[in-house]
Design a protein around this motif. Structure first.
Motif, PDB file in Angstrom:
ATOM      1  N   LEU A 157       0.735  -1.265  -0.090  1.00 41.00           N
ATOM      2  CA  LEU A 157       0.136  -0.013  -0.023  1.00 41.00           C
ATOM      3  C   LEU A 157       0.805   1.100  -0.081  1.00 41.00           C
ATOM      4  CD1 LEU A 157      -2.582  -1.405   2.550  1.00 41.00           C
ATOM      5  CD2 LEU A 157      -3.227  -0.402   0.105  1.00 41.00           C
ATOM      6  N   LYS A 158       1.973   1.372   0.627  1.00 37.51           N
ATOM      7  CA  LYS A 158       2.825   2.542   0.650  1.00 37.51           C
ATOM      8  C   LYS A 158       3.326   2.575  -0.659  1.00 37.51           C
ATOM      9  CE  LYS A 158       3.879   2.318   5.968  1.00 37.51           C
ATOM     10  NZ  LYS A 158       4.867   1.782   6.779  1.00 37.51           N
ATOM     11  N   SER A 159       3.696   1.597  -1.340  1.00 39.72           N
ATOM     12  CA  SER A 159       4.165   1.679  -2.583  1.00 39.72           C
ATOM     13  C   SER A 159       3.527   2.106  -3.529  1.00 39.72           C
ATOM     14  CB  SER A 159       4.857   0.175  -3.077  1.00 39.72           C
ATOM     15  OG  SER A 159       5.379   0.211  -4.346  1.00 39.72           O
ATOM     16  N   LEU A 160       2.212   1.668  -3.490  1.00 36.68           N
ATOM     17  CA  LEU A 160       0.979   2.241  -4.371  1.00 36.68           C
ATOM     18  C   LEU A 160       0.912   3.623  -4.385  1.00 36.68           C
ATOM     19  CD1 LEU A 160      -1.300  -0.824  -4.386  1.00 36.68           C
ATOM     20  CD2 LEU A 160       0.078  -0.233  -6.161  1.00 36.68           C
ATOM     21  N   TYR A 161       0.746   4.038  -2.893  1.00 32.97           N
ATOM     22  CA  TYR A 161       0.636   5.514  -2.593  1.00 32.97           C
ATOM     23  C   TYR A 161       1.706   6.185  -3.291  1.00 32.97           C
ATOM     24  CZ  TYR A 161      -0.706   9.516   0.016  1.00 32.97           C
ATOM     25  OH  TYR A 161      -1.011  10.829   0.502  1.00 32.97           O
ATOM     26  N   LEU A 162       2.861   5.804  -3.049  1.00 34.12           N
ATOM     27  CA  LEU A 162       3.998   6.791  -3.285  1.00 34.12           C
ATOM     28  C   LEU A 162       3.964   6.868  -4.842  1.00 34.12           C
ATOM     29  CD1 LEU A 162       7.085   5.378  -1.026  1.00 34.12           C
ATOM     30  CD2 LEU A 162       6.081   7.863  -1.245  1.00 34.12           C
ATOM     31  N   GLN A 163       3.637   5.644  -5.697  1.00 32.52           N
ATOM     32  CA  GLN A 163       3.414   5.641  -7.320  1.00 32.52           C
ATOM     33  C   GLN A 163       2.541   6.700  -7.587  1.00 32.52           C
ATOM     34  OE1 GLN A 163       3.624   1.734  -8.937  1.00 32.52           O
ATOM     35  NE2 GLN A 163       4.059   0.841  -6.965  1.00 32.52           N
ATOM     36  N   ASN A 164       1.414   7.055  -7.007  1.00 29.32           N
ATOM     37  CA  ASN A 164       0.529   7.527  -7.354  1.00 29.32           C
ATOM     38  C   ASN A 164       0.151   9.034  -6.584  1.00 29.32           C
ATOM     39  OD1 ASN A 164      -1.261   6.085  -9.143  1.00 29.32           O
ATOM     40  ND2 ASN A 164      -0.940   4.594  -7.451  1.00 29.32           N
ATOM     41  N   LEU A 165       1.206   9.372  -5.783  1.00 28.62           N
ATOM     42  CA  LEU A 165       1.234  10.411  -4.951  1.00 28.62           C
ATOM     43  C   LEU A 165       1.221  11.789  -5.678  1.00 28.62           C
ATOM     44  CD1 LEU A 165       1.296  11.661  -2.106  1.00 28.62           C
ATOM     45  CD2 LEU A 165       3.844  11.570  -2.254  1.00 28.62           C
ATOM     46  N   GLY A 166       1.832  11.718  -6.756  1.00 27.66           N
ATOM     47  CA  GLY A 166       2.110  13.033  -7.654  1.00 27.66           C
ATOM     48  C   GLY A 166       0.635  13.489  -7.903  1.00 27.66           C
ATOM     49  N   LEU A 167      -0.148  12.489  -8.393  1.00 29.82           N
ATOM     50  CA  LEU A 167      -1.702  12.736  -9.160  1.00 29.82           C
ATOM     51  C   LEU A 167      -2.616  13.138  -7.780  1.00 29.82           C
ATOM     52  CD1 LEU A 167      -2.081  10.451 -12.146  1.00 29.82           C
ATOM     53  CD2 LEU A 167      -2.092  13.223 -12.079  1.00 29.82           C
ATOM     54  N   LEU A 168      -2.485  12.339  -6.831  1.00 25.65           N
ATOM     55  CA  LEU A 168      -3.342  12.433  -5.414  1.00 25.65           C
ATOM     56  C   LEU A 168      -3.031  13.740  -4.872  1.00 25.65           C
ATOM     57  CD1 LEU A 168      -3.000   8.730  -4.207  1.00 25.65           C
ATOM     58  CD2 LEU A 168      -5.174   9.948  -4.998  1.00 25.65           C
TER      59      LEU A 168
END
Length: 923
Positions: free
Chosen positions: A562-573
């Motif tokens: 989950l932390k990996s997924l969040y970091l990968q999408n953090l720019g747009l989020l």
């Protein structure tokens, strides 16, 4: 005299200083070895081994001193930036959120919009959060009403692409010019061109009233001393950057004395007499404009009307000196220079460094040791061969440690990547595929033994050590032949096959001893916590939110995923964190049949759903698959709010629904077709709808429910003569919000004058009111205006006035809905995490309520919601639909569909009202 070049002795870093390293090693040996080793001279073999090892350590120290840019550069010379770092334009910008943000957004996005004024209606008397009225300062040279209307419509579509949660935009309006003139006499400097001076004066006065905002490129702003934070503050812009400090407010009140310094500072003007002002052909002391107006002081018209006297070379110029005014006005248009809109700062220069390739220390030993390329392999000397191999085995331990350290350094990009690595021996993976044909390279999945879950230690094989084969376990496993090869060919083939076999005991054993799973998971989790903190996210807060989100069932692995997924999408989020969805351009959630939405839920098949363990193969989690599945794109933020997408990602909602459906199908052990029309089938069908059409939850903004409705507005002045009472019926939500502003912003004298004449004026439009004798009313039902003794009341005229604005359905900015039949969503832990998530991610000025709907409630709600959702885009007035290009008002390829937006909103409001009444006000 020629410069004398010479070598200066410079102290090396400790990691590269051979003498220092050797001295430290000898001191350590002397301290711990006792009397076992007394010969520290070069003749001792132990000292030779120590020398070689220290030399190898200096090479490692040299490599660790490389710049991070070099370490991240691959063999093709490309720096690995993706999933490593966010560029300033990605992480420092944000979707429009403040008034200044929206100004920049519109000025950049709509050509010929020179500046913008935004008015925020935020009245607590209304059951909505914020409504914005936007006024565009359009290039004065554009006078065609159709073109102006097109610009306003384009701005409306553009604004809805970046609308914030719980907020709504009325259709933008062009600022109405208020004709003004100046009466003064100016004396020009010698040889000054009169017409050029007048144009410059016109430009200066317009800039003083409401300046045209200019954009600049990144390099220019950096050279002028602005930081990246100042440049990128606000939304991403396509045509150059706008500094917040450059935004100006429109001046709605101007005195003659205010213009005196503007006139005096204009190039070419030597002096000017006192300034008198004219507005709408009447002399005034102060020029005044409403919020919807722009003071348009026409210098050239003032000259032609003989109010502005121009004295050049001692003579007053006649008013017809410059020919027809309409021709000369075109010369005022400025040509916009090309702006090189670089959005990213330059990446540092870097060079590829081949860090991973390891050169064995055994290659540097003296020949008499017999362990290099000249390794003893003579069968007639078995004792010497055994001694050589014994020494090679001893030294290979040091080689493996060193080689793994080089590999760890070479894979820094994987160690600190947002994505989890899949293999601990990347170079061996590359070698495995390098000898495969193109088809196998594309389709052959990497063998399982090389795979591991998110490794944090990296290693490599040592097949390059001279004559290492005899020391490796089962090295003769491939010594079989068809009988056509020579012994040399057989040995070569056998050695090649051994190296290519990921199951050989050497590489497989190396993988097993590199790190224990617990240590690996703890290290990887700590690395991801570091990356989160580096981006301003609290790891402890994230841990609390994802506490019970399940992908694998192992808490530590789920945290890493989950932390990996969040970091990968953090720019747009991060960029879209406050953004609502674009109700005018979002994707359809129901197919259209004969001009109407098909609100029947599609049939489902058990073949559509995989098993609960679909994300794993051979007990290894398929990180690449879940990364692709959960990757967010900009279009997702067009279809959903940023809050919904973040909620789904951190709570794994789609995975929860998937597991629920699979478990229900497995429990029946029969084909889904046999369950048609049963409660189980309907439950699965609705769970499928939540995953297919939504992201596991449904966020409904209540302001959008009001938008299609019609309203009645009653205005009352208590205790007046005959108690004045005025009404206007069946007005739109947009008109209602504008008139609400008029009532609260106008003085009592203004309201008296306008209402007695049968109207209220807003932005140049007169809205007719009907005066009537007052009936018996309860004054407590009316809201007092801000600056007068008038009071007013708003009622909904749609739906036979059955809807009240104080109904519970309108009390919150948005409702967040879930089905109540998913067990994972009913636990106290889930609701606690949800409450914490919303508290952290919902703006303080936005209120909300969470509802969990039963299967019976969803039977009515989902069809009503689908019809209403489609009506927002396909309105009954058949508005043109926006294309994918921002700001365009050209219809796209979708066929507009006529939907009764009012009845669809009424049905959904009725459905929600019934649900809320059944809940008895409880969450």
């Amino acid at each position: 005299m020629d410069t004398a070049n010479h070598i200066t002795k410079k102290q090396l870093p400790a990691s590269q200083d051979f003498s220092f390293l050797k001295g430290e090693a000898i001191a350590y040996v002397q301290k711990h070895i006792g009397s076992e080793w007394t010969n520290f001279n070069p003749s001792d073999p132990g000292m030779t081994i120590l020398d070689q090892f220290c030399y190898a350590l200096t090479e490692l120290g040299y490599c660790t001193d490389f710049s991070i840019a070099d370490i991240l550069t691959d063999a093709e010379g490309k720096m690995e930036m993706e999933n490593q770092f966010y560029q300033p334009s990605e992480i420092l910008t944000t979707a429009p959120y403040t008034i200044d943000d929206y100004k920049k957004y519109l000025i950049d996005g709509i050509e010929n919009v020179d500046n913008v004024t935004l008015l925020c209606y935020n009245d607590n008397a209304f059951p909505f959060n914020k409504v914005y009225q936007v006024y565009l300062y359009i290039n004065p040279a554009i006078t065609d009403p159709i073109e102006i209307s097109g610009l306003c419509k384009s701005a409306f579509y553009l604004l809805n692409k970046s609308r914030n949660l719980g907020e709504i935009f009325n259709t933008p309006m062009a600022l109405l010019p208020v004709a003004c003139w100046i009466d003064t006499k100016i004396i020009l400097e010698k040889n000054a061109d009169p017409y050029t001076v007048l144009l410059e004066l016109q430009n200066n006065i317009r800039s003083y009233i409401f300046s045209k905002i200019t954009q600049a490129d990144y390099d220019t702003l950096k050279q002028n001393g602005y930081t990246a934070e100042a440049i990128f503050d606000g939304p991403k812009l396509a045509n150059g950057w706008i500094l917040t400090e450059s935004l100006t407010d429109k001046k709605d009140s101007i005195k003659g004395i205010d213009l005196a310094p503007i006139i005096a500072s204009t190039p070419g003007i030597a002096s000017a007499s006192g300034v008198q002002l004219y507005q709408n052909q009447a002399s005034v002391t102060v020029l005044q404009a409403e919020i919807s107006e722009i003071l348009a002081i026409d210098v050239l018209a003032s000259f032609q009307n003989q109010k502005l006297i121009v004295n050049a070379n001692g003579k007053d110029l006649p008013p017809d000196s410059f020919g027809p005014l309409q021709i000369r006005m075109d010369n005022f248009n400025e040509t916009t220079a090309f702006i090189n809109n670089k959005t990213n700062s330059k990446a540092p220069k870097s060079s590829f460094r081949d860090i991973n390739t390891y050169y064995s220390i055994q290659n540097t030993f003296p020949q008499q040791y017999g362990i290099g390329d000249d390794t003893l392999e003579n069968a007639s000397l078995p004792v010497q061969v055994a001694q050589s191999r014994q020494l090679k085995g001893y030294l290979t331990l040091f080689d493996q440690i060193l080689a793994n350290q080089f590999s760890q350094l070479a894979n820094i990009s994987k160690l600190f990547s947002f994505k989890n690595a899949l293999c601990g021996a990347p170079s061996d993976e590359d070698n495995f595929y390098a000898v495969k044909d193109p088809y196998d390279q594309k389709h052959l999945e990497y063998p399982v033994p090389y795979k591991t879950f998110a490794p944090s230690y990296f290693y490599q094989s040592l097949y390059s050590i001279p004559h290492i084969k005899p020391l490796l376990k089962d090295n003769t496993a491939f010594n079989y032949s068809s009988g056509t090869e020579s012994r040399a060919e057989l040995l070569e083939k056998s050695w090649f096959e051994y190296q290519q076999d990921p199951y050989n005991p050497y590489i497989f054993g190396l993988m097993k001893i590199m790190e224990e799973e617990k240590t690996n998971l703890d290290r990887r989790n700590n690395l991801l916590d570091h990356l989160l903190a580096r981006h301003g996210e609290s790891p402890k807060v994230i841990d609390a939110i994802i506490q019970d989100t399940v992908y694998t069932g192992d808490k530590r692995k789920d945290q890493i995923i989950l932390k990996s997924l969040y970091l990968q999408n953090l720019g747009l989020l991060s960029y879209n964190r406050q953004k609502g969805y674009n109700y005018l351009g979002a994707k359809k959630i129901a197919p259209h049949v004969d001009g109407n939405p098909d609100i029947n839920l599609p049939k489902i098949s058990d073949k559509e759903f995989g098993s609960i363990n679909e994300h794993t193969t051979d007990f290894i989690f398929k990180s690449e698959q879940i990364n692709t599945k959960e990757k967010l794109h900009q279009q997702d933020f067009n279809n959903f709010s940023g809050l919904e997408l973040k909620l789904n990602l951190l709570f794994g909602l789609k995975n929860i629904y998937k597991n629920f459906i699979s478990a229900r199908l497995d429990s029946q052990k029969i084909n889904i077709e046999n369950l048609y029309n049963t409660t189980i089938y309907k439950t699965i069908q609705k769970a499928s709808w939540f995953t297919t059409n939504r992201h596991g939850s449904l966020l409904l903004e209540t302001v959008l429910l009001l938008n299609p409705l019609k309203f009645n507005l009653e205005v009352l002045k208590p205790n007046s003569v005959n108690e004045a009472y005025y009404t206007i019926d069946n007005i739109s939500f947009e008109t209602l919000t504008n008139l609400n502003y008029v009532l609260n912003a106008s003085s009592e004298a203004t309201l008296d004058s306008e209402l007695q004449n049968g109207y209220l004026l807003f932005s140049g439009t007169k809205y007719p009111f009907t005066a009537s004798s007052i009936a018996t009313v309860n004054e407590e039902d009316y809201v007092k205006t801000a600056d007068s003794n008038y009071s007013f009341r708003i009622t909904v005229s749609s739906g036979n006035a059955k809807i009240a604005l104080d109904a519970k359905v309108f009390k919150k900015s948005f409702l967040l809905l879930f089905p109540d039949f998913i067990p994972s969503l009913q636990t106290p832990e889930f609701k606690k995490r949800l409450k914490q998530f919303l508290k952290l991610n919902v703006p303080f000025n936005v209120s909300y309520e969470c509802l969990f709907l039963s299967i019976q409630e969803l039977e009515t709600f989902i069809p009503d919601y689908m019809y209403w959702y489609e009506s927002l885009r396909y309105k009954d007035e058949l508005l043109p639909l926006p294309t994918e290009q921002e700001g365009s008002s050209t219809p796209n390829n979708d066929q507009p569909v006529s939907i009764d937006s009012v009845s669809s909103a009424l049905n959904l409001i009725s459905s929600l009202t019934t649900i809320l009444e059944a809940k008895n006000g409880t969450n």
